[in-house]
Design an enzyme around this catalytic site. Structure first.
Site, mmCIF file in Angstrom:
data_model
loop_
_atom_site.group_PDB
_atom_site.id
_atom_site.type_symbol
_atom_site.label_atom_id
_atom_site.label_comp_id
_atom_site.label_asym_id
_atom_site.label_seq_id
_atom_site.Cartn_x
_atom_site.Cartn_y
_atom_site.Cartn_z
ATOM 1 N N ILE A 39 1.592 -4.048 -13.360
ATOM 2 C CA ILE A 39 0.226 -3.321 -13.209
ATOM 3 C C ILE A 39 -0.343 -3.325 -14.604
ATOM 4 C CG2 ILE A 39 -0.614 -1.315 -12.724
ATOM 5 C CD1 ILE A 39 1.568 -1.213 -10.512
ATOM 6 N N ASP A 94 8.369 0.977 -28.616
ATOM 7 C CA ASP A 94 9.198 1.718 -27.549
ATOM 8 C C ASP A 94 8.446 3.040 -27.575
ATOM 9 O OD1 ASP A 94 10.836 3.194 -26.071
ATOM 10 O OD2 ASP A 94 12.614 2.125 -26.831
ATOM 11 N N GLY A 133 6.461 2.476 -17.437
ATOM 12 C CA GLY A 133 7.357 3.230 -16.387
ATOM 13 C C GLY A 133 8.563 2.374 -16.097
ATOM 14 N N LYS A 182 19.188 5.964 -7.983
ATOM 15 C CA LYS A 182 20.614 6.441 -7.611
ATOM 16 C C LYS A 182 20.350 7.750 -6.508
ATOM 17 C CE LYS A 182 24.504 4.935 -9.085
ATOM 18 N NZ LYS A 182 24.967 3.800 -8.465
ATOM 19 N N LEU A 183 21.252 8.080 -5.792
ATOM 20 C CA LEU A 183 21.052 9.255 -4.884
ATOM 21 C C LEU A 183 21.288 10.251 -5.733
ATOM 22 C CD1 LEU A 183 22.926 8.118 -1.740
ATOM 23 C CD2 LEU A 183 20.654 8.383 -2.015
ATOM 24 N N ASN A 220 24.988 11.145 -6.620
ATOM 25 C CA ASN A 220 25.892 10.030 -7.661
ATOM 26 C C ASN A 220 24.971 10.040 -9.124
ATOM 27 O OD1 ASN A 220 27.462 9.519 -5.583
ATOM 28 N ND2 ASN A 220 25.897 7.760 -4.707
ATOM 29 N N ASN A 248 11.130 10.140 -2.509
ATOM 30 C CA ASN A 248 11.704 8.850 -1.997
ATOM 31 C C ASN A 248 13.015 8.621 -2.088
ATOM 32 O OD1 ASN A 248 11.314 6.193 -0.785
ATOM 33 N ND2 ASN A 248 10.824 5.045 -2.786
ATOM 34 N N TYR A 305 13.102 9.362 -10.666
ATOM 35 C CA TYR A 305 11.548 9.027 -10.758
ATOM 36 C C TYR A 305 10.450 9.870 -10.218
ATOM 37 C CZ TYR A 305 8.142 5.009 -10.089
ATOM 38 O OH TYR A 305 6.932 4.474 -10.333
ATOM 39 N N LYS A 315 7.272 11.269 -11.996
ATOM 40 C CA LYS A 315 5.952 11.032 -11.364
ATOM 41 C C LYS A 315 5.228 12.185 -10.996
ATOM 42 C CE LYS A 315 6.089 6.781 -12.715
ATOM 43 N NZ LYS A 315 4.957 6.023 -13.368
HETATM 44 P P1 NAD Z 1 7.054 -3.385 -14.599
HETATM 45 O O1 NAD Z 1 8.478 -2.909 -14.571
HETATM 46 O O2 NAD Z 1 6.640 -4.650 -13.891
HETATM 47 O O3 NAD Z 1 6.340 -3.042 -15.862
HETATM 48 C C1 NAD Z 1 6.487 -1.936 -16.783
HETATM 49 C C2 NAD Z 1 6.232 -2.254 -18.044
HETATM 50 O O4 NAD Z 1 6.586 -1.057 -18.950
HETATM 51 C C3 NAD Z 1 7.373 -3.380 -18.622
HETATM 52 O O5 NAD Z 1 6.570 -4.553 -19.372
HETATM 53 C C4 NAD Z 1 7.999 -2.666 -19.683
HETATM 54 O O6 NAD Z 1 8.654 -3.397 -20.727
HETATM 55 C C5 NAD Z 1 7.360 -1.493 -20.254
HETATM 56 N N1 NAD Z 1 8.147 -0.374 -20.550
HETATM 57 C C6 NAD Z 1 9.221 -0.009 -20.136
HETATM 58 N N2 NAD Z 1 9.709 1.276 -20.883
HETATM 59 C C7 NAD Z 1 9.012 1.161 -21.987
HETATM 60 C C8 NAD Z 1 8.991 1.784 -23.182
HETATM 61 N N3 NAD Z 1 9.898 2.601 -23.435
HETATM 62 N N4 NAD Z 1 8.099 1.556 -24.144
HETATM 63 C C9 NAD Z 1 7.015 0.745 -23.757
HETATM 64 N N5 NAD Z 1 6.897 -0.069 -22.791
HETATM 65 C C10 NAD Z 1 8.077 0.066 -21.864
HETATM 66 O O7 NAD Z 1 6.379 -2.091 -13.653
HETATM 67 P P2 NAD Z 1 5.092 -2.021 -12.795
HETATM 68 O O8 NAD Z 1 5.336 -2.291 -11.373
HETATM 69 O O9 NAD Z 1 3.900 -2.972 -13.411
HETATM 70 O O10 NAD Z 1 4.904 -0.215 -12.874
HETATM 71 C C11 NAD Z 1 3.443 -0.087 -13.837
HETATM 72 C C12 NAD Z 1 3.655 1.460 -13.672
HETATM 73 O O11 NAD Z 1 3.194 1.736 -12.155
HETATM 74 C C13 NAD Z 1 4.736 2.292 -13.803
HETATM 75 O O12 NAD Z 1 4.460 3.420 -14.297
HETATM 76 C C14 NAD Z 1 5.146 2.521 -12.446
HETATM 77 O O13 NAD Z 1 6.294 3.633 -12.353
HETATM 78 C C15 NAD Z 1 4.187 2.474 -11.619
HETATM 79 N N6 NAD Z 1 4.124 2.053 -10.103
HETATM 80 C C16 NAD Z 1 4.085 1.059 -9.712
HETATM 81 C C17 NAD Z 1 4.433 0.927 -8.401
HETATM 82 C C18 NAD Z 1 4.789 -0.497 -7.698
HETATM 83 O O14 NAD Z 1 4.570 -0.677 -6.510
HETATM 84 N N7 NAD Z 1 4.870 -1.563 -8.516
HETATM 85 C C19 NAD Z 1 4.006 1.967 -7.470
HETATM 86 C C20 NAD Z 1 4.019 3.180 -8.033
HETATM 87 C C21 NAD Z 1 3.887 3.543 -9.403
#
Ligand code: NAD
Length: 450
Positions: A221, A263, A292, A297-298, A301, A350, A356, A360
């Site tokens: 995303i 990071d 993100g 994990k439940l 656990n 969820n 998570y 959020k």
């Molecule tokens: P993804 O895992 O494909 O990409 C996340 C990116 O964040 C990765 O490139 C990762 O390296 C980077 N990242 C992680 N930790 C980091 C850190 N400490 N510093 C800098 N960068 C870091 O995830 P995605 O599916 O593209 O999700 C993007 C956002 O959308 C997230 O916040 C996720 O929670 C949220 N989201 C996704 C979905 C979905 O269906 N995919 C649904 C709801 C929310």
């Protein structure tokens, strides 16, 4: 062929012969595309203050405006019900909408503008709220990729305040935003041109001249957000962890932006990021907190490592960076826009995601708390909450869970990363200053957490 095999098959001639319901192919935005694929029907109930301005907006975009449904399909039905105060007005809303929705085109738009509830008049307050129920139900009824949304407009907001939001919700950019209620206040910051909707905004590149930082931009995303904001004219600062350096550089190259390996949980991250933006770019206009992680994990656990890792990336890092932006007025420039990526999990909960979902939901709490503080600076902060989005993460789910996740929404399919990105782009516009402290779901009107 997309990765939604069922949708592809449901659109085949064989499926039609077997009577299998179609999963619609949504109209999505492409540069140069007209705002609407057909005429718009625009009406008002009561003393609608916005109908004329909405008609002007549609005509300005090259569209045709009808004042009554004819024989042709209608691409958008817009009803200015901001003047609705009585049960009789509500009957007029129904009388206008019923013949109109019958003619709604595939990927059509039903957009209502409603009043904010009037605390001094119970009937008016009831009618304002009634529009929510109506729109959310209509969203479940309209077919073929059409959507229904409601803009609740503050009593003292001028027509120009709703412009960018009306444009977004009518356009193909909002393909997967359905059943949403968005409040539009008097915009924060310098007043927008009260003359109406013809301010000299670059409609093709509405983010031209703006610097946007996107965390987690190396893939998924975040990469789609970087691509989309760059397409709309923004200069991109793409941030991700050093381990994602190669993919990050690719995103920076293709968007003509810069890459910052960082990071966001590092001790010095909340100091380094603003300093980089200030020193290298003279500040920033749009900050997208997208990075993100999940560590499911439940609760029974759950271990502190998983809990803390998720809270650190998804919430604590955002809090610290936002504090730094508020503390140093040389970083966030005028009409600053902060957009935080939350999740439907943070609204609905969820199984296996207490950490998570806590992070959020925490993002939503943070956005609401910080909205007045950013407003003092002429800036806004909002959240987008994606539902089921087709990414690597969701592609790895077991087939049954994936199919269930995809279908439990009004559009009967998952969204695409670009759908989240388009929503971020709308909230990132300087013109969208009337939307602050809100959560916009990008979920196709998922039944989860509705
Ligand atoms: P993804 O895992 O494909 O990409 C996340 C990116 O964040 C990765 O490139 C990762 O390296 C980077 N990242 C992680 N930790 C980091 C850190 N400490 N510093 C800098 N960068 C870091 O995830 P995605 O599916 O593209 O999700 C993007 C956002 O959308 C997230 O916040 C996720 O929670 C949220 N989201 C996704 C979905 C979905 O269906 N995919 C649904 C709801 C929310």
């Amino acid at each position: 062929m997309s990765n939604d095999l069922f949708r592809d098959l449901s659109n085949s001639p064989v499926a039609a012969r077997l009577g299998i319901p179609r999963v619609p192919v949504l109209r999505r935005y492409e540069p140069g595309q007209p705002l609407l694929a057909g005429p718009a029907l625009v009406g008002a109930v009561g003393a609608g203050r916005f109908a004329k301005a909405v008609s002007a907006l549609v005509e300005d975009a090259g569209g045709t405006v009808l004042d009554a449904p004819g024989d042709e399909k209608i691409a958008a039905v817009v009803l200015d019900a901001t003047g609705a105060r009585t049960i009789t007005d509500l009957a007029s809303v129904q009388a206008f909408l019923t013949p109109a929705v019958r003619r709604l085109a595939p990927s059509g738009r039903l957009l209502l503008l409603g009043p904010e509830p009037d605390g001094t008049d119970a009937e008016a307050a009831a009618v304002a709220q009634a529009l929510e129920g109506l729109v959310r139900s209509a969203g479940k009824e309209v077919r073929a990729g059409a959507t229904a949304n409601l803009l609740v407009v503050a009593a003292d907001a001028v027509p120009a305040a709703v412009d960018s939001s009306v444009r977004f919700f009518l356009s193909a950019r909002s393909a997967y935003v359905d059943g949403q209620v968005v409040r539009i206040d008097v915009p924060v910051g310098p007043a927008v041109d009260p003359a109406g909707m013809d301010a000299p905004v670059d409609r093709v590149r509405p983010l031209a001249g703006r610097v946007a930082v996107v965390t987690g931009a190396a893939r998924g995303i975040g990469a789609a957000i970087a691509d989309t904001l760059a397409r709309d004219g923004a200069s991109i600062v793409a941030v991700d962890v050093p381990a994602a350096g190669e993919a990050l550089a690719a995103v920076a190259n293709r968007t003509g932006g810069t890459a910052l390996q960082l990071d966001i949980t590092a001790d010095d991250a909340a100091a380094r990021l603003p300093a980089y933006l200030r020193d290298r770019h003279g500040g920033v206009d749009i900050v997208v907190h997208n990075a993100g992680i999940t560590r499911d994990k439940l609760l029974a656990n759950m271990d502190p490592e998983r809990w803390n890792a998720v809270l650190a990336v998804n919430l604590a890092a955002q809090l610290r960076i936002n504090d730094a932006l508020l503390a140093d007025d040389r970083v966030l420039r005028g009409a600053g826009r902060i957009v935080c990526v939350s999740s439907q999990s943070g609204i609905a909960g969820n199984r296996g995601q207490t950490n998570y979902a806590a992070s959020k939901a925490g993002v939503i709490g943070m956005v609401r708390a910080l909205a007045p503080r950013f407003a003092e600076r002429g800036a806004t902060i909002n959240a987008v909450a994606p539902g089921f989005i087709e990414t690597e993460m969701t592609a790895r789910m077991p087939l049954g869970t994936r199919e269930a996740g995809r279908r439990v929404n009004s559009l009967r399919q998952g969204g695409l990363p670009v759908d989240v990105a388009e929503t971020v782009g709308w909230l990132g516009q300087a013109e969208t200053g009337g939307v602050n402290g809100q959560v916009v779901r990008v979920c196709g009107q998922s039944i989860l957490g509705a």
